[in-house]
Write a protein that holds these residues in place. Structure first.
Motif, PDB file in Angstrom:
ATOM      1  N   GLN A  74       0.840  -1.190   0.000  1.00 23.96           N
ATOM      2  CA  GLN A  74       0.000   0.000   0.000  1.00 23.96           C
ATOM      3  C   GLN A  74       0.878   1.244   0.000  1.00 23.96           C
ATOM      4  O   GLN A  74       2.024   1.206   0.425  1.00 23.96           O
ATOM      5  CB  GLN A  74      -0.903   0.037   1.233  1.00 23.96           C
ATOM      6  CG  GLN A  74      -1.911  -1.078   1.280  1.00 23.96           C
ATOM      7  CD  GLN A  74      -2.807  -0.964   2.503  1.00 23.96           C
ATOM      8  OE1 GLN A  74      -2.895   0.070   3.141  1.00 23.96           O
ATOM      9  NE2 GLN A  74      -3.479  -2.051   2.823  1.00 23.96           N
ATOM     10  N   THR A  75       0.322   2.358  -0.484  1.00 28.21           N
ATOM     11  CA  THR A  75       1.024   3.639  -0.453  1.00 28.21           C
ATOM     12  C   THR A  75       0.018   4.749  -0.183  1.00 28.21           C
ATOM     13  O   THR A  75      -1.180   4.587  -0.392  1.00 28.21           O
ATOM     14  CB  THR A  75       1.722   3.949  -1.801  1.00 28.21           C
ATOM     15  OG1 THR A  75       0.737   3.966  -2.832  1.00 28.21           O
ATOM     16  CG2 THR A  75       2.808   2.954  -2.119  1.00 28.21           C
ATOM     17  N   VAL A  76       0.539   5.859   0.291  1.00 29.08           N
ATOM     18  CA  VAL A  76      -0.269   7.067   0.408  1.00 29.08           C
ATOM     19  C   VAL A  76      -0.396   7.634  -0.991  1.00 29.08           C
ATOM     20  O   VAL A  76       0.603   7.784  -1.696  1.00 29.08           O
ATOM     21  CB  VAL A  76       0.408   8.102   1.339  1.00 29.08           C
ATOM     22  CG1 VAL A  76      -0.328   9.415   1.293  1.00 29.08           C
ATOM     23  CG2 VAL A  76       0.493   7.578   2.750  1.00 29.08           C
ATOM     24  N   GLU A  77      -1.625   7.910  -1.405  1.00 26.10           N
ATOM     25  CA  GLU A  77      -1.878   8.474  -2.731  1.00 26.10           C
ATOM     26  C   GLU A  77      -2.960   9.537  -2.575  1.00 26.10           C
ATOM     27  O   GLU A  77      -4.130   9.279  -2.802  1.00 26.10           O
ATOM     28  CB  GLU A  77      -2.347   7.389  -3.701  1.00 26.10           C
ATOM     29  CG  GLU A  77      -1.327   6.301  -3.932  1.00 26.10           C
ATOM     30  CD  GLU A  77      -1.887   5.160  -4.764  1.00 26.10           C
ATOM     31  OE1 GLU A  77      -2.806   5.392  -5.570  1.00 26.10           O
ATOM     32  OE2 GLU A  77      -1.400   4.034  -4.599  1.00 26.10           O
ATOM     33  N   VAL A  78      -2.550  10.726  -2.153  1.00 30.46           N
ATOM     34  CA  VAL A  78      -3.502  11.821  -1.936  1.00 30.46           C
ATOM     35  C   VAL A  78      -4.078  12.221  -3.284  1.00 30.46           C
ATOM     36  O   VAL A  78      -3.345  12.357  -4.251  1.00 30.46           O
ATOM     37  CB  VAL A  78      -2.769  13.002  -1.255  1.00 30.46           C
ATOM     38  CG1 VAL A  78      -3.706  14.170  -1.072  1.00 30.46           C
ATOM     39  CG2 VAL A  78      -2.180  12.567   0.079  1.00 30.46           C
ATOM     40  N   ARG A  80      -6.777   9.991  -3.235  1.00 26.77           N
ATOM     41  CA  ARG A  80      -7.470   8.702  -3.216  1.00 26.77           C
ATOM     42  C   ARG A  80      -7.248   7.961  -1.911  1.00 26.77           C
ATOM     43  O   ARG A  80      -8.158   7.402  -1.336  1.00 26.77           O
ATOM     44  CB  ARG A  80      -7.015   7.840  -4.384  1.00 26.77           C
ATOM     45  CG  ARG A  80      -7.840   6.573  -4.552  1.00 26.77           C
ATOM     46  CD  ARG A  80      -7.371   5.723  -5.712  1.00 26.77           C
ATOM     47  NE  ARG A  80      -6.099   5.066  -5.489  1.00 26.77           N
ATOM     48  CZ  ARG A  80      -5.930   4.012  -4.701  1.00 26.77           C
ATOM     49  NH1 ARG A  80      -6.914   3.512  -4.020  1.00 26.77           N
ATOM     50  NH2 ARG A  80      -4.742   3.462  -4.576  1.00 26.77           N
ATOM     51  N   ARG A  81      -6.054   7.923  -1.416  1.00 26.12           N
ATOM     52  CA  ARG A  81      -5.742   7.294  -0.134  1.00 26.12           C
ATOM     53  C   ARG A  81      -4.989   8.332   0.692  1.00 26.12           C
ATOM     54  O   ARG A  81      -3.806   8.534   0.519  1.00 26.12           O
ATOM     55  CB  ARG A  81      -4.882   6.056  -0.319  1.00 26.12           C
ATOM     56  CG  ARG A  81      -4.608   5.362   1.004  1.00 26.12           C
ATOM     57  CD  ARG A  81      -3.910   4.069   0.822  1.00 26.12           C
ATOM     58  NE  ARG A  81      -4.815   3.188   0.089  1.00 26.12           N
ATOM     59  CZ  ARG A  81      -4.475   1.994  -0.331  1.00 26.12           C
ATOM     60  NH1 ARG A  81      -3.299   1.515  -0.089  1.00 26.12           N
ATOM     61  NH2 ARG A  81      -5.312   1.241  -1.000  1.00 26.12           N
ATOM     62  N   PRO A  82      -5.689   9.028   1.591  1.00 26.23           N
ATOM     63  CA  PRO A  82      -5.080  10.140   2.329  1.00 26.23           C
ATOM     64  C   PRO A  82      -3.979   9.676   3.280  1.00 26.23           C
ATOM     65  O   PRO A  82      -3.881   8.504   3.607  1.00 26.23           O
ATOM     66  CB  PRO A  82      -6.253  10.742   3.094  1.00 26.23           C
ATOM     67  CG  PRO A  82      -7.290   9.690   3.146  1.00 26.23           C
ATOM     68  CD  PRO A  82      -7.065   8.801   1.960  1.00 26.23           C
ATOM     69  N   ASN A  83      -3.176  10.645   3.716  1.00 27.08           N
ATOM     70  CA  ASN A  83      -2.057  10.340   4.604  1.00 27.08           C
ATOM     71  C   ASN A  83      -2.396  10.645   6.064  1.00 27.08           C
ATOM     72  O   ASN A  83      -1.534  10.982   6.852  1.00 27.08           O
ATOM     73  CB  ASN A  83      -0.792  11.073   4.168  1.00 27.08           C
ATOM     74  CG  ASN A  83      -0.972  12.570   4.135  1.00 27.08           C
ATOM     75  OD1 ASN A  83      -2.087  13.077   4.175  1.00 27.08           O
ATOM     76  ND2 ASN A  83       0.124  13.288   4.057  1.00 27.08           N
ATOM     77  N   PHE A  84      -3.664  10.509   6.413  1.00 28.04           N
ATOM     78  CA  PHE A  84      -4.083  10.674   7.806  1.00 28.04           C
ATOM     79  C   PHE A  84      -5.224   9.707   8.089  1.00 28.04           C
ATOM     80  O   PHE A  84      -5.870   9.179   7.184  1.00 28.04           O
ATOM     81  CB  PHE A  84      -4.575  12.099   8.078  1.00 28.04           C
ATOM     82  CG  PHE A  84      -5.939  12.336   7.487  1.00 28.04           C
ATOM     83  CD1 PHE A  84      -7.085  12.132   8.249  1.00 28.04           C
ATOM     84  CD2 PHE A  84      -6.092  12.706   6.160  1.00 28.04           C
ATOM     85  CE1 PHE A  84      -8.349  12.308   7.686  1.00 28.04           C
ATOM     86  CE2 PHE A  84      -7.344  12.885   5.605  1.00 28.04           C
ATOM     87  CZ  PHE A  84      -8.479  12.689   6.370  1.00 28.04           C
ATOM     88  N   THR A  85      -5.464   9.486   9.356  1.00 26.32           N
ATOM     89  CA  THR A  85      -6.604   8.711   9.823  1.00 26.32           C
ATOM     90  C   THR A  85      -7.064   9.339  11.125  1.00 26.32           C
ATOM     91  O   THR A  85      -6.248   9.880  11.868  1.00 26.32           O
ATOM     92  CB  THR A  85      -6.201   7.243  10.084  1.00 26.32           C
ATOM     93  OG1 THR A  85      -5.732   6.678   8.866  1.00 26.32           O
ATOM     94  CG2 THR A  85      -7.344   6.419  10.599  1.00 26.32           C
TER      95      THR A  85
END
Length: 141
Positions: A74-78, A80-85
């Protein structure tokens, strides 16, 4: 609800980032690598040294800055897949299960509620509005 904390995701540089944050905020840094976890033996060597979970208490606030490297594959892909939770620390098992179930309705479960190396009950999900959540319960805290 005991607390709400930011959980930051990184593409392999979580240790560098949290060492920097520790130099800014102080505090004792907790760090667990993917290789330290039960399933770590099955990972490729390059993934074993990645950070599975790190926590840095922010002095005087009662809050914790947390984060990890993305799991292998998996990777962070802002954006689509944010870098926070958003990480919710809850007061008991029943609350963990209730909140997890309610937030996952219409969304997707990334990791079902289960015991981990750092807490009694932990799960990850993305709600129907694409907001990522972590639910954490630890009776000793």
């Amino acid at each position: 609800m005991k607390s709400v904390n930011a959980y930051l995701m990184f593409n392999g540089n979580a240790e560098e980032a949290f060492t920097f944050y520790q130099s800014v905020f102080g505090g004792e840094l907790q760090l667990i690598r993917f290789g330290d976890m039960g399933e770590g033996a099955n990972l490729p060597d390059e993934a074993k040294s990645l950070v599975a979970h790190t926590a840095l208490p922010l002095a005087g606030t009662g809050q914790i800055l947390m984060g990890s490297d993305c799991p292998p594959g998996q990777t962070v892909e802002v954006p689509r897949r944010p870098n926070f939770t958003v990480c919710l620390e809850v007061g008991d098992r029943d609350e963990a299960e209730r909140v997890f179930g309610a937030l996952s309705e219409g969304g997707s479960v990334d990791m079902h509620l289960a015991e981990t190396e750092w807490t009694e009950l932990f799960g990850m999900l993305t709600d129907k509005f694409s907001i990522p959540w972590m639910i954490d319960f630890n009776s000793s805290q």
